[in-house]
Each structure stands twice: as structure tokens, then as C-alpha cells.
Design a protein around this motif. Structure first.
Motif, PDB file in Angstrom:
ATOM      1  N   ARG A 106      -2.822  -2.070  -7.837  1.00 47.90           N
ATOM      2  CA  ARG A 106      -3.846  -2.709  -7.020  1.00 47.90           C
ATOM      3  C   ARG A 106      -4.304  -4.038  -7.597  1.00 47.90           C
ATOM      4  O   ARG A 106      -5.159  -4.696  -6.998  1.00 47.90           O
ATOM      5  N   SER A 149      -4.463 -11.180  -1.424  1.00 51.34           N
ATOM      6  CA  SER A 149      -3.884  -9.839  -1.378  1.00 51.34           C
ATOM      7  C   SER A 149      -2.422  -9.843  -0.947  1.00 51.34           C
ATOM      8  O   SER A 149      -1.776  -8.790  -0.950  1.00 51.34           O
ATOM      9  N   TRP A 199      -6.823  -6.523  -5.368  1.00 54.73           N
ATOM     10  CA  TRP A 199      -8.247  -6.349  -5.650  1.00 54.73           C
ATOM     11  C   TRP A 199      -9.065  -7.568  -5.247  1.00 54.73           C
ATOM     12  O   TRP A 199      -8.545  -8.639  -4.981  1.00 54.73           O
ATOM     13  N   TRP A 208       0.827  -1.205   0.000  1.00 53.74           N
ATOM     14  CA  TRP A 208       0.000   0.000   0.000  1.00 53.74           C
ATOM     15  C   TRP A 208       0.865   1.260   0.000  1.00 53.74           C
ATOM     16  O   TRP A 208       1.955   1.278   0.568  1.00 53.74           O
ATOM     17  N   ALA A 227      -1.831   2.025  -4.355  1.00 50.72           N
ATOM     18  CA  ALA A 227      -0.789   1.004  -4.289  1.00 50.72           C
ATOM     19  C   ALA A 227       0.261   1.337  -5.340  1.00 50.72           C
ATOM     20  O   ALA A 227      -0.002   1.212  -6.537  1.00 50.72           O
TER      21      ALA A 227
END
Length: 568
Positions: free
Chosen positions: A120, A234, A124, A95, A114
Motif C-alpha cells: 500500500r 496512487s 497511501w 488492489w 494491496a
């Protein structure tokens, strides 16, 4: 991928420059390189190599400091994004640093970013749905926003094209509001979801409950492994089982030998040649050295993410474009949208105590939109509609802490599964309000001395009415399905929580009211394209990423055709 040719020669001129390496940028890179064009991808953050740079992919909470919690220093780095609740020790490294990349909120807005290769796409939710003509025609029919310059038929072959390469699992349902796609076998509903599905569909014949359509492989595809139901997506998937730029499109682009990725490259502006009437390249600030470098290309694709692409255009000023490149209409920076979130209901399902499920399926159920899709479903309370995501599961003991019990019997009891619960949460469409805007802030600068964004956006009456209906419908469906201990909720969060920010450089038919045409070109600068979320003219109520992929592949194909015709 062993070689990304990251030591780019500053003197080189490329055929194409792609700004950003996330979901849409990765697709642009793949399409251009496979068509033989030398392509430079400029990434604001660091290189992230597939598998090699996923440090937490196999860690359990007890393997991490603070059992996965953030340190005070880490919380401070994410003092805005941390409001989402999505950032933990397992993903913190993916991030963006809010201190280095500030923005100003005139009204509360959560902008989650990000900054690394893949963007991202490493983070996602992977829910992937096609839009329908109901979505593309909505603005024209109800008068909100401007008309889309395309329809479903224009994107249908491109949806299929990207689905075949990305790998989307799902079930065909023959719903006009949710077109079927090219699917891998669907994931399974668990036993309670099947039971609740039967009850909901019996009580509400116009509503369907299906398994989510997700960018997860249920069969091997192009050397990628299938989903292992770890639900650690993630953190980066070592199997390449879900779609990310790093696992799918960038390796394909790299295999052509036509790809150069330059990390730590902050694009300051697109350079415009007033005599030629087109862009000649982009100006970059090296994030590590602060050196300013110009790169040249015949085609520029902006894929830095919705607000970042618009920020670049707003900052791309010249005597021709005093208020930002392509801003003849005055719409650049306006019509910001997101999806509402965190509204619905949860309840307990009696029975099935002898049943459980295997693995941690990274997917749930989906109830497609059922309001305002035909004459029978019209509402006089709101326009557009919403869909529900959710699922059923069993938790363990929730009362393990702060209890006086001890010993082996007590410890064994903590492994007993709790009752079955089922929840649904609504995602409602947001209308394109001109007043929801972003603008350059020259008083607040980022770490590199560049203007930042001020965001001024909020939900309107229609979104609040949709949420009220979603809460009422969720409660009613669960009650009529026989669930107990039902709790409804409507958290009334600010915009940004859905992480589906869209708009601010919308497509349209008329240059007087839009920034881009039907091919994602800036009306007045034909060799600059925007195919990330900034281009969206409305928001629908389904997740938008599949549409970004299809728009990008379509626009890249068109750009190459126009280049070959010497039209750009």
C-alpha cells in the motif's frame, strides 16, 4: 532497478527474512542490507518495477475504458474493497482480489489490501506526522489499554533518521501535541485557505491550521524529482516524488547487492525450534505453483501489514505455542484499532472570485488535535482527541449533464469555475478494546487452502462521542469563519475505512499483557520482530505510517546489534 534476483535458490539460508515489501518492509530491507546482511524479502504478490509497471500514470479519464469506471468483473474482484470508493480503473491493478483472499465480517469491517511489491506504499495518502508523548503516555494516564514500553524520546532520533531519507515537507509549528520534524519546504496554502486559517485562529486561539505534512518532495532528494502537483499519486509516481518502497527504500536495498525479493510467496507460518527456543525460518506457499518451501534465517521481521502479520502468527502453532506464536498473553489478535473518518463540515467562501490556484496539490490543510492536551482543554465527554484534514478549492459546473442547453456559449460556460468551498473532516483516535479482535477461520479458506481471518470489531462510545464533537466543532468553526451554505456530516462508517488498521500484536512492558517488548520483539521468541501496524499499543489520532518507519529502523538497528552480540 534492473535486477531483483527474484529467482531465489531454495537451498539458501539468509541472515534476515522480511515478510512484506510495503512501507515498513521496505525500511527493514534497506536497513538490513545496508548493514551487510543477506536479506530475503518475501512478497505475496507480483513484482512492480518503479515507473515501468505504472500503466495508468499518465492517463486521463477518457483514455480508459468506461472513463475510468470498473467493469462488472472488476467490481466482483473487489466486492469488499470496492465499498471504500477508492478503487477505479486507474488503480484497480494495485488492489488485492477479494475473491481469492476472502475474510469474514462478524461486524462490518472494511479490510483493504494491496498484494504486490510495495504494497500500500503505492496507494497511501502520505500524510506523515510524529506522535508526541501525549500519545505514548495516554494509555497509562487514562487507563485504556496497556502502557507503551517506549516514549517519544526513544523514537525522536529515528523519526529524524527516516524523515531525512524519505523526504517530508512541512512547516515547523512548535506544538507539543504535534512535534516538529526534519522538513523540506512546506507546500503553500491557497488564498482561501490562508483567509480561513486567519479567521479560525482568531476565533479559536488554542487551534492552529497548518499545511499538511506529507511524504512529497518539494526539493530534489537522492536523485528523486520534486512533486509535479499532478495528484495522480496512487497510480505510481514516475518522478519518485512521494515516498514508496518501490521508489525509495527498495532501490537503496537493491544497490547493496544484499537483497533478494521473492514474489508470489504466501507466508504460511513462522517455523519454531522448541529446543533452541527461537524461530528458524518461514514456510512459504508459492502462489503460482502451490509448492511449499521453507526458508531459513537468523532474524525474522514480520511486515505483511497489521492483520496479515497477525494472521501469520496465529497460524504459527506448535506444542509451545498452541494458540499462535507469541500468544502467551492471549492478546494476539485483540485490540484492533482504526481511525474514524468522514465526519465534519463543508461550506462556501464568499469572495475571491478573481483568484484561482495552480496544479492539483496532493495535500491539504491540517488542524492538529486541541482537546485533552492540557488542563485547559480537558473534556468530560471523552478521552483522547481528533484532528482535521481538509482544504479549499473551486469546482467547475456541476450541472453539465441532463440539461437542454447546447452550443458554443453553453460549452464555454462549463469552463467557468464554481464558488470557493472549504471542508474539514475529522480523524478521531480509537481506543484499544480487547473485544475488537481477529481470529483464524478454518471453515473459510483462501485460494491456496489456507485459513482466513474472521474480524469482529466496532466503534465504542468514546469514538462516537469524539465524532459528535468533531462534527459540532467543524460546523462551529466554519460558521464563525463566515462561510455560508454549511453542511455538516457524520457518515458513521464501519471500521476499516480509515485504512489505518492497527494493533492485534501490541507492544508492552509485561509479557502477560502484550505480545511484543519495547524493541518490537516477541517476548518469548527473541529473533522474531513485528514492526508494522500490528505492533501498535494505541492509535493516536494522526496518520501512523511515519511511526511504522521509525519503529522499523530502530528495531532493525537493535536486531543487528543483538545478532552481533549473539543474543539472537
Amino acid at each position: 532497478m534492473a535486477n531483483y534476483n527474484i529467482d531465489a535458490d531454495k537451498a539458501l539460508t539468509y541472515d534476515v527474512i522480511v515478510v512484506g515489501s510495503g512501507i515498513s518492509g521496505g525500511w527493514a530491507a534497506k536497513e538490513f542490507t545496508e548493514k551487510g546482511l543477506k536479506t530475503l524479502v518475501l512478497e505475496r504478490g507480483r513484482i512492480v518495477k518503479h515507473v515501468e509497471d505504472y500503466p495508468t500514470m499518465n492517463l486521463d479519464p477518457w483514455d480508459m475504458e468506461l472513463r475510468g469506471g470498473l467493469t462488472p468483473e472488476e467490481k466482483d474482484r473487489h466486492y469488499k474493497g470496492g465499498r471504500s470508493g477508492f478503487i477505479g480503473k486507474d488503480t484497480e491493478h494495485f488492489w488485492a482480489n477479494d475473491r481469492e483472499n476472502p475474510y469474514t465480517e462478524e461486524k462490518p469491517f472494511l479490510w483493504i489490501r494491496a498484494h504486490q511489491m510495495g504494497g500500500r506504499s503505492l496507494l497511501w495518502g502520505k500524510q506523515t506526522y510524529r506522535w508526541s508523548d501525549i500519545d505514548f503516555e495516554a494509555n497509562a494516564k487514562d487507563g485504556h489499554g496497556v502502557d507503551w514500553p517506549i516514549r517519544y524520546k526513544d523514537l525522536e532520533p529515528w523519526y529524524t533518521y527516516v524523515e531525512k531519507f524519505a523526504g517530508i515537507s512541512g512547516s515547523a509549528e512548535n506544538l507539543k501535541q504535534l512535534p516538529d520534524g526534519h522538513f523540506l519546504p512546506p507546500m503553500d496554502l491557497n488564498v482561501v485557505e490562508k483567509s480561513v486559517k486567519e479567521r479560525i485562529e482568531k476565533n479559536h486561539p488554542g487551534r492552529k491550521m497548518i499545511i499538511g505534512r506529507v511524504a512529497h518532495l518539494t526539493e530534489p532528494l537522492n536523485g528523486r524529482g520534486t512533486c509535479q502537483y499532478r495528484n495522480r499519486c496512487s497510480r505510481g509516481c514516475p518522478y519518485g516524488a512521494y515516498f514508496s518502497s518501490n521508489a525509495v527504500t527498495l532501490p537503496a536495498a537493491n544497490a547493496t547487492g544484499n537483497l533478494t525479493i521473492r514474489p508470489f510467496s504466501i507466508v504460511q507460518e513462522v517455523i519454531y525450534d522448541e529446543k533452541a527456543g527461537k524461530a528458524t525460518g518461514v514456510r512459504v506457499i508459492d502462489a503460482e505453483t502451490s509448492e511449499v518451501i521453507d526458508y531459513k534465517a537468523k532474524i525474522i521481521f514480520l511486515n505483511a501489514s497489521t492483520l496479515s502479520s497477525t494472521q501469520i502468527l496465529l497460524n504459527s502453532k506448535s506444542s509451545r505455542f498452541e494458540n499462535g506464536m507469541g500468544n502467551d498473553s492471549g492478546e494476539l489478535g485483540h485490540n484492533l484499532m482504526d481511525h474514524t473518518y468522514r465526519v465534519g463540515a463543508v461550506g462556501q467562501v464568499e469572495g475571491f472570485e478573481d483568484r484561482y490556484y495552480k496544479g492539483r496539490r496532493p495535500n491539504g490543510i491540517y488542524i492538529p488535535r486541541y482537546w485533552n492536551i492540557d488542563r485547559e482543554s480537558q473534556s468530560d465527554k471523552f478521552v483522547r482527541g481528533f484532528g482535521f484534514q481538509g482544504g479549499a478549492g473551486r469546482g467547475g459546473s456541476r450541472a453539465a449533464a441532463n440539461r437542454a442547453e447546447f452550443g458554443a456559449e453553453y460549452k464555454d460556460s462549463l469552463f467557468a469555475p464554481g464558488p470557493w468551498e472549504f471542508f474539514i473532516t475529522g480523524f478521531s483516535e480509537c481506543l484499544p478494546y480487547h473485544s475488537n479482535e481477529v481470529k483464524l477461520n478454518t471453515d473459510v479458506l483462501d485460494k491456496w487452502g489456507q485459513p482466513t481471518l474472521t474480524i469482529n470489531a466496532e466503534w465504542g462510545d468514546n469514538e462516537r462521542a469524539l465524532n459528535d464533537q468533531a462534527q459540532a466543532d467543524a460546523t462551529e468553526m466554519l460558521e464563525q469563519a463566515g462561510l455560508t451554505n454549511i453542511v455538516s456530516f457524520n457518515n458513521q462508517h464501519e471500521m476499516g475505512y480509515g485504512i489505518h488498521e492497527m494493533g492485534t500484536a501490541r507492544m508492552g512492558r509485561d509479557p502477560k499483557t502484550s505480545v511484543l517488548n519495547g524493541w518490537n520483539q516477541i517476548h518469548a521468541v527473541k529473533n522474531v520482530f513485528v514492526t508494522d501496524g500490528a505492533c501498535m499499543t494505541s492509535s493516536a489520532c494522526v496518520n501512523p505510517s511515519l511511526t511504522y518507519m521509525a519503529l522499523t529502523a530502530r528495531a532493525a538497528n537493535y536486531a543487528v546489534s543483538e545478532l552481533n552480540k549473539r543474543n539472537i
